[in-house]
Design a protein around this motif. Structure first.
Motif, PDB file in Angstrom:
ATOM      1  N   ARG A   1       0.818  -1.220   0.000  1.00 33.40           N
ATOM      2  CA  ARG A   1       0.000   0.000   0.000  1.00 33.40           C
ATOM      3  C   ARG A   1       0.848   1.265   0.000  1.00 33.40           C
ATOM      4  O   ARG A   1       0.464   2.271  -0.584  1.00 33.40           O
ATOM      5  CB  ARG A   1      -0.932  -0.007   1.209  1.00 33.40           C
ATOM      6  CG  ARG A   1      -1.934  -1.170   1.197  1.00 33.40           C
ATOM      7  CD  ARG A   1      -2.866  -1.114   2.390  1.00 33.40           C
ATOM      8  NE  ARG A   1      -3.833  -2.211   2.373  1.00 33.40           N
ATOM      9  CZ  ARG A   1      -4.779  -2.391   3.291  1.00 33.40           C
ATOM     10  NH1 ARG A   1      -4.862  -1.532   4.315  1.00 33.40           N
ATOM     11  NH2 ARG A   1      -5.615  -3.413   3.203  1.00 33.40           N
ATOM     12  N   ASN A   2       1.969   1.206   0.673  1.00 39.10           N
ATOM     13  CA  ASN A   2       2.847   2.376   0.728  1.00 39.10           C
ATOM     14  C   ASN A   2       3.798   2.344  -0.470  1.00 39.10           C
ATOM     15  O   ASN A   2       4.930   1.869  -0.378  1.00 39.10           O
ATOM     16  CB  ASN A   2       3.638   2.397   2.039  1.00 39.10           C
ATOM     17  CG  ASN A   2       4.530   3.609   2.152  1.00 39.10           C
ATOM     18  OD1 ASN A   2       4.312   4.619   1.470  1.00 39.10           O
ATOM     19  ND2 ASN A   2       5.543   3.536   2.996  1.00 39.10           N
ATOM     20  N   VAL A   3       3.331   2.851  -1.601  1.00 37.23           N
ATOM     21  CA  VAL A   3       4.157   2.810  -2.813  1.00 37.23           C
ATOM     22  C   VAL A   3       5.351   3.749  -2.703  1.00 37.23           C
ATOM     23  O   VAL A   3       6.337   3.595  -3.436  1.00 37.23           O
ATOM     24  CB  VAL A   3       3.320   3.177  -4.058  1.00 37.23           C
ATOM     25  CG1 VAL A   3       2.245   2.135  -4.288  1.00 37.23           C
ATOM     26  CG2 VAL A   3       2.698   4.565  -3.924  1.00 37.23           C
ATOM     27  N   ASN A   4       5.283   4.724  -1.797  1.00 39.38           N
ATOM     28  CA  ASN A   4       6.418   5.623  -1.615  1.00 39.38           C
ATOM     29  C   ASN A   4       7.634   4.896  -1.047  1.00 39.38           C
ATOM     30  O   ASN A   4       8.762   5.365  -1.163  1.00 39.38           O
ATOM     31  CB  ASN A   4       6.038   6.782  -0.691  1.00 39.38           C
ATOM     32  CG  ASN A   4       5.031   7.719  -1.328  1.00 39.38           C
ATOM     33  OD1 ASN A   4       5.041   7.913  -2.537  1.00 39.38           O
ATOM     34  ND2 ASN A   4       4.139   8.284  -0.534  1.00 39.38           N
ATOM     35  N   GLY A   5       7.385   3.758  -0.414  1.00 45.35           N
ATOM     36  CA  GLY A   5       8.485   2.974   0.117  1.00 45.35           C
ATOM     37  C   GLY A   5       9.113   2.058  -0.907  1.00 45.35           C
ATOM     38  O   GLY A   5      10.132   1.410  -0.630  1.00 45.35           O
ATOM     39  N   GLU A   6       8.525   1.995  -2.097  1.00 52.74           N
ATOM     40  CA  GLU A   6       9.053   1.150  -3.163  1.00 52.74           C
ATOM     41  C   GLU A   6      10.117   1.899  -3.962  1.00 52.74           C
ATOM     42  O   GLU A   6      10.131   3.141  -3.992  1.00 52.74           O
ATOM     43  CB  GLU A   6       7.922   0.717  -4.095  1.00 52.74           C
ATOM     44  CG  GLU A   6       6.939  -0.249  -3.469  1.00 52.74           C
ATOM     45  CD  GLU A   6       7.590  -1.585  -3.141  1.00 52.74           C
ATOM     46  OE1 GLU A   6       7.962  -2.309  -4.072  1.00 52.74           O
ATOM     47  OE2 GLU A   6       7.738  -1.878  -1.939  1.00 52.74           O
ATOM     48  N   PRO A   7      11.030   1.177  -4.615  1.00 59.12           N
ATOM     49  CA  PRO A   7      12.060   1.846  -5.436  1.00 59.12           C
ATOM     50  C   PRO A   7      11.425   2.666  -6.559  1.00 59.12           C
ATOM     51  O   PRO A   7      10.393   2.280  -7.114  1.00 59.12           O
ATOM     52  CB  PRO A   7      12.868   0.669  -6.010  1.00 59.12           C
ATOM     53  CG  PRO A   7      12.572  -0.485  -5.128  1.00 59.12           C
ATOM     54  CD  PRO A   7      11.181  -0.290  -4.615  1.00 59.12           C
ATOM     55  N   ARG A   8      12.043   3.777  -6.869  1.00 58.93           N
ATOM     56  CA  ARG A   8      11.592   4.599  -7.998  1.00 58.93           C
ATOM     57  C   ARG A   8      12.258   4.077  -9.269  1.00 58.93           C
ATOM     58  O   ARG A   8      13.480   4.102  -9.380  1.00 58.93           O
ATOM     59  CB  ARG A   8      11.939   6.070  -7.767  1.00 58.93           C
ATOM     60  CG  ARG A   8      11.174   6.687  -6.604  1.00 58.93           C
ATOM     61  CD  ARG A   8      11.430   8.181  -6.500  1.00 58.93           C
ATOM     62  NE  ARG A   8      10.689   8.785  -5.401  1.00 58.93           N
ATOM     63  CZ  ARG A   8       9.429   9.201  -5.490  1.00 58.93           C
ATOM     64  NH1 ARG A   8       8.788   9.070  -6.643  1.00 58.93           N
ATOM     65  NH2 ARG A   8       8.816   9.738  -4.454  1.00 58.93           N
ATOM     66  N   ILE A   9      11.427   3.619 -10.197  1.00 62.16           N
ATOM     67  CA  ILE A   9      11.910   3.078 -11.469  1.00 62.16           C
ATOM     68  C   ILE A   9      11.430   4.015 -12.576  1.00 62.16           C
ATOM     69  O   ILE A   9      10.262   3.952 -12.980  1.00 62.16           O
ATOM     70  CB  ILE A   9      11.388   1.651 -11.710  1.00 62.16           C
ATOM     71  CG1 ILE A   9      11.548   0.778 -10.462  1.00 62.16           C
ATOM     72  CG2 ILE A   9      12.073   1.033 -12.920  1.00 62.16           C
ATOM     73  CD1 ILE A   9      12.982   0.498 -10.088  1.00 62.16           C
ATOM     74  N   PRO A  10      12.287   4.914 -13.070  1.00 63.26           N
ATOM     75  CA  PRO A  10      11.832   5.900 -14.065  1.00 63.26           C
ATOM     76  C   PRO A  10      11.163   5.274 -15.283  1.00 63.26           C
ATOM     77  O   PRO A  10      10.175   5.800 -15.801  1.00 63.26           O
ATOM     78  CB  PRO A  10      13.130   6.627 -14.448  1.00 63.26           C
ATOM     79  CG  PRO A  10      14.019   6.466 -13.259  1.00 63.26           C
ATOM     80  CD  PRO A  10      13.697   5.115 -12.696  1.00 63.26           C
ATOM     81  N   ALA A  11      11.687   4.150 -15.762  1.00 67.57           N
ATOM     82  CA  ALA A  11      11.117   3.523 -16.951  1.00 67.57           C
ATOM     83  C   ALA A  11       9.706   3.006 -16.698  1.00 67.57           C
ATOM     84  O   ALA A  11       8.893   2.928 -17.627  1.00 67.57           O
ATOM     85  CB  ALA A  11      12.013   2.373 -17.422  1.00 67.57           C
ATOM     86  N   LEU A  12       9.398   2.660 -15.447  1.00 70.15           N
ATOM     87  CA  LEU A  12       8.057   2.194 -15.098  1.00 70.15           C
ATOM     88  C   LEU A  12       7.147   3.341 -14.673  1.00 70.15           C
ATOM     89  O   LEU A  12       5.960   3.337 -14.976  1.00 70.15           O
ATOM     90  CB  LEU A  12       8.133   1.177 -13.960  1.00 70.15           C
ATOM     91  CG  LEU A  12       8.344  -0.298 -14.334  1.00 70.15           C
ATOM     92  CD1 LEU A  12       8.415  -1.147 -13.089  1.00 70.15           C
ATOM     93  CD2 LEU A  12       7.254  -0.788 -15.261  1.00 70.15           C
ATOM     94  N   ASP A  13       7.713   4.313 -13.972  1.00 65.78           N
ATOM     95  CA  ASP A  13       6.890   5.402 -13.446  1.00 65.78           C
ATOM     96  C   ASP A  13       6.379   6.312 -14.558  1.00 65.78           C
ATOM     97  O   ASP A  13       5.200   6.637 -14.606  1.00 65.78           O
ATOM     98  CB  ASP A  13       7.686   6.224 -12.422  1.00 65.78           C
ATOM     99  CG  ASP A  13       8.043   5.399 -11.193  1.00 65.78           C
ATOM    100  OD1 ASP A  13       7.343   4.408 -10.931  1.00 65.78           O
ATOM    101  OD2 ASP A  13       9.042   5.742 -10.528  1.00 65.78           O
ATOM    102  N   ARG A  14       7.276   6.723 -15.472  1.00 62.83           N
ATOM    103  CA  ARG A  14       6.871   7.661 -16.519  1.00 62.83           C
ATOM    104  C   ARG A  14       7.557   7.410 -17.857  1.00 62.83           C
ATOM    105  O   ARG A  14       7.707   8.320 -18.663  1.00 62.83           O
ATOM    106  CB  ARG A  14       7.134   9.112 -16.082  1.00 62.83           C
ATOM    107  CG  ARG A  14       6.247   9.526 -14.931  1.00 62.83           C
ATOM    108  CD  ARG A  14       6.154  11.036 -14.816  1.00 62.83           C
ATOM    109  NE  ARG A  14       5.146  11.415 -13.849  1.00 62.83           N
ATOM    110  CZ  ARG A  14       3.862  11.558 -14.126  1.00 62.83           C
ATOM    111  NH1 ARG A  14       3.423  11.364 -15.349  1.00 62.83           N
ATOM    112  NH2 ARG A  14       2.995  11.901 -13.183  1.00 62.83           N
ATOM    113  N   ALA A  15       7.971   6.187 -18.074  1.00 64.42           N
ATOM    114  CA  ALA A  15       8.603   5.820 -19.352  1.00 64.42           C
ATOM    115  C   ALA A  15       9.811   6.702 -19.652  1.00 64.42           C
ATOM    116  O   ALA A  15      10.048   7.088 -20.796  1.00 64.42           O
ATOM    117  CB  ALA A  15       7.602   5.895 -20.505  1.00 64.42           C
ATOM    118  N   VAL A  16      10.588   7.020 -18.634  1.00 65.56           N
ATOM    119  CA  VAL A  16      11.784   7.842 -18.789  1.00 65.56           C
ATOM    120  C   VAL A  16      13.002   6.928 -18.803  1.00 65.56           C
ATOM    121  O   VAL A  16      13.195   6.125 -17.895  1.00 65.56           O
ATOM    122  CB  VAL A  16      11.900   8.878 -17.652  1.00 65.56           C
ATOM    123  CG1 VAL A  16      13.219   9.637 -17.757  1.00 65.56           C
ATOM    124  CG2 VAL A  16      10.734   9.846 -17.705  1.00 65.56           C
TER     125      VAL A  16
END
Length: 237
Positions: A200-215
């Motif tokens: 539920r706490n997605v802020n605790g998950e790793p930030r993956i630019p390619a998944l988050d905003r196709a960067v």
């Protein structure tokens, strides 16, 4: 053809995201502005616009404080928000294929745990194969067309600029293919895996630019996204 500077293209992508996150009716900010405006009126014989009526002083000071604090928060959100390269499509990714994403979501939610795990691992493998194949293709193109022998520094610089341009074009083609083929399925799978795992706490998950905003950020951005999906899939029981 006139090309938009990269900085402008980056701002065109980042500004709407920052504006979406900016709370215009934030109670704390409004209360602070009202307090400063009231103190300015109570400071008899001093303060801003001390020769003007109290109502004018209050409105002007409160409005100025609100503008300054809001603009400062907007700049903060702009700086700390998602990073863009300037080579993304001018069309916002989030608004593209919404209907397709909804269909994927409903299909994935209907799968049992074993099937979902297989789907995720297969997609992760396909993503890594795609990125590796794209990189090999570019390396082969460099080997088949090496830099010509240059007799002067200017010619060497020109040859290097040409090769850099080819690299940028290659990265842009890779990004477009990833966005059109893998991005939406990968996001849908990620969200479904998180739901099944109770994250539920997605802020605790790793930030993956390619998944988050196709960067495409980093040395192997697609492989990074694939590894994250595979890791979530392997946690399923």
């Amino acid at each position: 053809m006139v090309r938009t500077p990269i900085v402008i293209r980056v701002l065109q992508r980042a500004t709407p995201i920052a504006l979406e996150q900016l709370p215009l009716a934030q109670p704390t900010r409004i209360a602070g502005c009202v307090t400063i405006a009231a103190l300015n009126i109570l400071w008899q014989g001093h303060g801003v616009l001390r020769g003007e009526p109290k109502v004018i002083r209050f409105i002007v000071v409160a409005g100025a404080c609100y503008f300054v604090t809001t603009f400062a928060e907007f700049l903060w959100l702009l700086v700390t928000g998602p990073r863009f390269t300037g080579f993304e499509s001018p069309t916002a990714v989030d608004g593209v294929g919404a209907e397709t994403t909804d269909t994927l979501t409903s299909q994935l939610s209907a799968l049992d745990t074993a099937e979902l795990k297989i789907e995720a691992l297969q997609l992760a493998d396909d993503m890594k194969r795609f990125e590796a194949g794209s990189d090999r293709e570019f390396v082969k193109s460099l080997e088949s067309d090496p830099l010509p022998a240059a007799s002067s520094d200017a010619e060497k610089d020109e040859a290097l600029d040409q090769q850099s341009g080819e690299l940028m074009e290659h990265n842009l083609r890779t990004w477009r293919t990833y966005r059109e083929v893998f991005y939406r399925p990968a996001r849908a799978l990620r969200d479904e895996l998180r739901r099944r795992l109770g994250i539920r706490n997605v802020n605790g998950e790793p930030r993956i630019p390619a998944l988050d905003r196709a960067v495409m950020a980093g040395a192997k951005p697609i492989a990074q996204a694939a590894d994250y999906l595979a890791g979530l899939a392997r946690r399923l029981r």
